[in-house]
Design an enzyme around this catalytic site. Structure first.
Site, PDB file in Angstrom:
ATOM      1  N   TYR A  26       0.759  -1.340  -0.135  1.00 12.26           N
ATOM      2  CA  TYR A  26       0.005  -0.112  -0.055  1.00 12.26           C
ATOM      3  C   TYR A  26       0.760   1.363   0.007  1.00 12.26           C
ATOM      4  O   TYR A  26       0.401   2.222  -0.133  1.00 12.26           O
ATOM      5  CB  TYR A  26      -0.912   0.096   1.125  1.00 12.26           C
ATOM      6  N   HIS A  31      -4.593   5.970  -1.560  1.00 10.60           N
ATOM      7  CA  HIS A  31      -5.463   6.102  -0.312  1.00 10.60           C
ATOM      8  C   HIS A  31      -4.399   6.307   0.906  1.00 10.60           C
ATOM      9  O   HIS A  31      -5.158   6.378   1.868  1.00 10.60           O
ATOM     10  CB  HIS A  31      -6.084   4.529  -0.151  1.00 10.60           C
ATOM     11  N   TYR A  78      -5.261  -0.973   9.775  1.00 12.50           N
ATOM     12  CA  TYR A  78      -6.047  -0.883   8.471  1.00 12.50           C
ATOM     13  C   TYR A  78      -7.041   0.046   8.512  1.00 12.50           C
ATOM     14  O   TYR A  78      -7.513   0.692   9.484  1.00 12.50           O
ATOM     15  CB  TYR A  78      -6.357  -2.259   8.176  1.00 12.50           C
ATOM     16  N   ASN A  80     -10.106   0.639   7.912  1.00  8.78           N
ATOM     17  CA  ASN A  80     -11.598   0.718   8.421  1.00  8.78           C
ATOM     18  C   ASN A  80     -11.562   0.378  10.117  1.00  8.78           C
ATOM     19  O   ASN A  80     -12.532   0.450  10.772  1.00  8.78           O
ATOM     20  CB  ASN A  80     -12.354  -0.230   7.755  1.00  8.78           C
ATOM     21  N   ASN A 126     -14.012   5.139   5.025  1.00  2.50           N
ATOM     22  CA  ASN A 126     -14.157   4.093   5.878  1.00  2.50           C
ATOM     23  C   ASN A 126     -13.306   4.496   7.215  1.00  2.50           C
ATOM     24  O   ASN A 126     -13.472   4.375   8.607  1.00  2.50           O
ATOM     25  CB  ASN A 126     -13.678   2.736   5.488  1.00  2.50           C
TER      26      ASN A 126
END
Length: 213
Positions: A26, A31, A78, A80, A126
């Protein structure tokens, strides 16, 4: 009542959080621009970040421009579940929600735009949904960094949206985002010295393009 007594108290951040996902796959994705912003602050202010299991994230603290103590956090839960990490820090240090400034990506803002606000909804993000749930309020400042929409995508095309936010910036976009992150550091430093509301006037009025130096 005196004029001074009627003036609203300045909102000065004490904890700055950048949202993102852990794991190297990531790294440098759209994001994860919140992570990149906190890393830029860490470099600029010479505040080292280290994994803190109690806080479920990478955490560091030091002195910020303006002379006050500042805390930096990258939740490693993470996206969320970001609120778990944020709540761990605010509970430990007894920080009020309005002292938490959260930085995250926003597809509804074009590349080069930033938006600083004192409060608001999650807007479908989220990470922010989790933050609001764990802080039990929407009344905390946030800085959104525009990542733009996927080119030619329909609004209801979820697969295209996922590939866009989890994709990486192009070479030209990376150059632009480097300038955006410099601007984000300036905006946050202003919020620390003069309050979030004052910084909003600067942060929300400019578009950062590659032509700037």
């Amino acid at each position: 009542m005196t004029e001074a007594a009627t003036q609203p108290a300045l909102v000065i951040p004490q904890l700055i959080v950048g949202l993102g996902n852990p794991e190297s796959k990531y790294d440098q994705t759209r994001h994860n621009i919140g992570f990149a912003a906190v890393e830029a602050l860490s470099r600029s202010w010479r505040i080292s970040l280290a994994e803190n299991r109690k806080f479920q994230g990478e955490y560091g603290e030091g002195m910020a421009p303006g002379g006050g103590k500042i805390r930096l956090l990258k939740p490693l839960t993470y996206m969320n579940r970001s609120g778990q990490s944020i709540q761990a820090v605010t509970s430990w240090y007894k920080l009020p929600p309005e002292s938490v400034l959260i930085i995250y990506d926003d597809m509804d803002l074009p590349l080069g735009k930033t938006r600083l606000r004192l409060s608001g909804s999650a807007g479908g993000h989220n990470g922010m949904k989790s933050a609001i749930a764990h802080l039990s309020t929407q009344n905390f400042p946030r800085l959104r960094i525009g990542i733009g929409k996927p080119k030619g995508a329909a609004d209801n095309d979820d697969s295209n949206t996922v590939s866009h936010v989890l994709g990486r910036f192009s070479s030209a976009e990376n150059q632009q985002m480097s300038l955006v992150l410099q601007f984000v550091v300036e905006c946050i430093e202003l919020s620390l010295k003069q309050g979030v509301e004052k910084a909003m006037n600067v942060c929300n009025s400019r578009t950062i393009n590659n032509s700037e130096s």
